[in-house]
Motif scaffolding. Structure first.
Motif, mmCIF file in Angstrom:
data_model
loop_
_atom_site.group_PDB
_atom_site.id
_atom_site.type_symbol
_atom_site.label_atom_id
_atom_site.label_comp_id
_atom_site.label_asym_id
_atom_site.label_seq_id
_atom_site.Cartn_x
_atom_site.Cartn_y
_atom_site.Cartn_z
ATOM 1 N N LEU A 1 6.928 -0.492 2.281
ATOM 2 C CA LEU A 1 5.761 -0.340 1.403
ATOM 3 C C LEU A 1 6.083 -0.911 0.013
ATOM 4 O O LEU A 1 7.057 -0.498 -0.615
ATOM 5 C CB LEU A 1 5.394 1.151 1.292
ATOM 6 C CG LEU A 1 4.130 1.489 0.518
ATOM 7 C CD1 LEU A 1 2.902 0.886 1.183
ATOM 8 C CD2 LEU A 1 3.966 3.011 0.432
ATOM 9 N N GLU B 1 3.339 -0.463 -6.123
ATOM 10 C CA GLU B 1 2.156 -1.066 -6.734
ATOM 11 C C GLU B 1 1.641 -0.161 -7.855
ATOM 12 O O GLU B 1 1.478 1.052 -7.649
ATOM 13 C CB GLU B 1 1.086 -1.244 -5.651
ATOM 14 C CG GLU B 1 -0.089 -2.080 -6.072
ATOM 15 C CD GLU B 1 -1.066 -2.315 -4.906
ATOM 16 O OE1 GLU B 1 -0.638 -2.253 -3.736
ATOM 17 O OE2 GLU B 1 -2.245 -2.528 -5.191
ATOM 18 N N ARG C 1 -0.277 3.152 -13.698
ATOM 19 C CA ARG C 1 -0.067 4.299 -12.812
ATOM 20 C C ARG C 1 0.106 3.816 -11.379
ATOM 21 O O ARG C 1 -0.517 2.845 -10.952
ATOM 22 C CB ARG C 1 -1.245 5.275 -12.893
ATOM 23 C CG ARG C 1 -1.317 5.976 -14.240
ATOM 24 C CD ARG C 1 -2.281 7.139 -14.262
ATOM 25 N NE ARG C 1 -2.249 7.757 -15.572
ATOM 26 C CZ ARG C 1 -1.324 8.630 -15.973
ATOM 27 N NH1 ARG C 1 -0.386 9.025 -15.129
ATOM 28 N NH2 ARG C 1 -1.331 9.126 -17.188
ATOM 29 N N VAL D 1 -0.462 3.346 -7.669
ATOM 30 C CA VAL D 1 -1.738 3.404 -6.950
ATOM 31 C C VAL D 1 -1.725 4.502 -5.895
ATOM 32 O O VAL D 1 -2.778 4.963 -5.468
ATOM 33 C CB VAL D 1 -2.114 2.070 -6.268
ATOM 34 C CG1 VAL D 1 -2.280 0.969 -7.275
ATOM 35 C CG2 VAL D 1 -1.107 1.676 -5.206
ATOM 36 N N TYR D 2 -0.538 4.942 -5.489
ATOM 37 C CA TYR D 2 -0.446 5.951 -4.425
ATOM 38 C C TYR D 2 -0.517 7.374 -4.976
ATOM 39 O O TYR D 2 -1.224 8.210 -4.432
ATOM 40 C CB TYR D 2 0.834 5.749 -3.624
ATOM 41 C CG TYR D 2 0.872 4.390 -2.973
ATOM 42 C CD1 TYR D 2 0.066 4.106 -1.870
ATOM 43 C CD2 TYR D 2 1.668 3.367 -3.489
ATOM 44 C CE1 TYR D 2 0.058 2.849 -1.288
ATOM 45 C CE2 TYR D 2 1.672 2.107 -2.907
ATOM 46 C CZ TYR D 2 0.861 1.853 -1.818
ATOM 47 O OH TYR D 2 0.849 0.607 -1.247
ATOM 48 N N GLU E 1 -0.537 8.104 -8.628
ATOM 49 C CA GLU E 1 -1.065 8.106 -9.996
ATOM 50 C C GLU E 1 -0.042 8.516 -11.053
ATOM 51 O O GLU E 1 -0.403 8.814 -12.188
ATOM 52 C CB GLU E 1 -2.327 8.971 -10.111
ATOM 53 C CG GLU E 1 -3.481 8.444 -9.274
ATOM 54 C CD GLU E 1 -4.723 9.287 -9.410
ATOM 55 O OE1 GLU E 1 -5.324 9.259 -10.483
ATOM 56 O OE2 GLU E 1 -5.084 9.970 -8.429
#
Lengths: 303, 143
Positions: B114, B117, B129, B131-132, B134
């Motif tokens: 993964l 991001e 932040r 994306v998963y 925050e």
């Protein structure tokens, strides 16, 4: 492929539509009892959550559908080290829709990026829990008649409480809503919620440490559990867990039409003598949660 | 002061005065075996003072990293002694594969393959932040 990972994935219009569907189900459940015939819901629960899992399963059964899945990671291929991405790619071959609970934050988002079927976030760590928020919104709508102009008290663990963060986001889209945050200083609402949601939308709020001093102002009081699993340190948990307990005595100072809500399970933050008070809504909230999950499944399956 | 003209390479212009060394270190320009010229406190009509870096060979530059360190930089790609392409850098909307999420509860800590991001949430304060989960990104390693 439409998934619901965050309550903000749903527009105000969609939430209105979901509440309308839920209210139609409440009025005439038989009319919906066959809508998901031939459809399967996979409940992928990587951590125990009997309440949410049963709610999803009951929702699917009441729509005439079927349920497959697992209720803890140790019973699944996850225990062998399978990734979330691989698991959902496999499950998508068996099921029409997935409800996922995962202890790691962001896991349902990962799932939605790889899944061939819709994914519903059934709670990811301390992050999001959109279907709980849908339950909360239907409860508020039915108890208060709408959302505009309400003063909403949020009490307890406002730092780790994902239901609180999602509710603030959802309620911030309605008019003249005001929040009163009641928590110990250690468990205050995170700054990013204040900056990105409250300040950005110019939502008025106050932060206090004492429940009794503000209870008379509230239209809704949303109690939360101080969750042991969110603490790294047990001593901190023991010190704070009893800080905010709602009792009949404290309720004496509240409005006659206050709605007391709680995402459940409670430990001791609402005294059991409050249960018989007509202002206690938390068991109705559970029932409304099932109806909103039914409405959401219908929407995502397009049936 | 005379610094030779580049035939093929890159000129990083409009670097905020004083940030040139950060960029030199972050892009690991010291590891290149070509000519690299650092100019500090050059006169600038627009900025008053600025830093400039000239790199005497075409290399791949991560523009997202540059954007995080010093949005406002101009990247001039030089070919046959002329500016072949010019890019004005700004804060990237998303950052992929550069920073690592610090939240132990984030899915990125366990999910194989993964890519990390981050999304720009507050341009004024340069807040990114995950994306998963925050969680606020720690961009200090890039400064």
């Amino acid at each position: 492929m439409r998934s619901v990972i965050d309550i903000m994935d749903l527009s105000v219009e969609e939430i209105d539509s979901l509440t309308e569907t839920a209210e139609s189900i409440i009025k005439d459940p038989a009319a919906f009892s066959d809508r998901c015939r031939g459809k399967k819901l996979a409940t992928l629960f990587y951590e125990p959550s009997t309440r949410t899992r049963l709610s999803f399963e009951a929702a699917m059964y009441e729509l005439g559908g079927q349920v497959i899945g697992f209720s803890e990671a140790s019973n699944s291929s996850v225990a062998k080290g399978e990734s979330v991405a691989d698991t959902v790619r496999v499950v998508g071959c068996y099921a029409d829709i997935i409800a996922m609970r995962h202890p790691k934050e962001g896991a349902p988002l990962v799932a939605s990026r790889y899944s061939s079927v819709p994914v519903i976030n059934a709670g990811d760590g301390g992050h999001n829990h959109p279907t709980q928020t849908l339950a909360d919104l239907l409860t508020i709508k039915r108890e208060k008649g709408g959302f505009d102009g309400l003063t909403v008290g949020l009490c307890g663990d406002l730092k780790f409480g994902r239901t609180v963060h999602s509710l603030i986001s959802a309620m911030s889209r309605y008019k003249n809503v005001r929040f009163v945050m009641i928590s110990p200083s250690e468990l205050r609402i995170p700054d990013y919620v204040k900056i990105n949601t409250l300040d950005k939308n110019r939502i008025p709020y106050t932060e206090v440490t004492d429940l009794e001093s503000v209870i008379g102002e509230l239209d809704v009081l949303y109690m939360t559990r101080v969750q042991k699993e969110r603490f790294f340190n047990e001593a901190d948990y023991i010190r704070l867990k009893d800080s905010y307990i709602l009792t009949s005595e404290k309720l004496a100072g509240a409005k006659a039409d206050l709605s007391v809500m709680h995402p459940l399970p409670r430990v001791n933050e609402i005294s059991t003598d409050v249960d018989s008070d007509p202002r206690a809504c938390y068991f109705k909230q559970v029932l409304y949660g099932k109806y909103m999950r039914m409405a959401l499944i219908l929407m995502l399956l397009g049936v | 002061m005379i610094i030779g003209q580049i035939i093929d390479g890159i000129v990083l212009d409009h670097i905020t005065a004083g940030r040139g060394v950060d960029i030199y270190e972050t892009l690991r320009l010291g590891e290149l075996d070509c000519t690299v010229a650092m100019i500090f406190n050059a006169d600038s009509v627009k900025m008053g003072r600025k830093d400039i870096i000239k790199i005497g060979t075409p290399i791949d530059i991560d523009l997202d990293v540059l954007g995080i360190i010093d949005p406002g930089i101009t990247v001039n790609y030089i070919s046959n002694g002329k500016v072949a392409k010019r890019e004005h850098i700004s804060l990237p909307a998303t950052i992929r594969g550069i920073l690592k999420c610090k939240n132990p509860r984030c899915i990125t800590t366990i999910e194989q393959g993964l890519t990390q991001e981050f999304r720009l949430c507050d341009e004024e304060n340069k807040v990114y932040r995950c994306v998963y989960c925050e969680t606020k990104a720690d961009t200090s390693s890039l400064k």
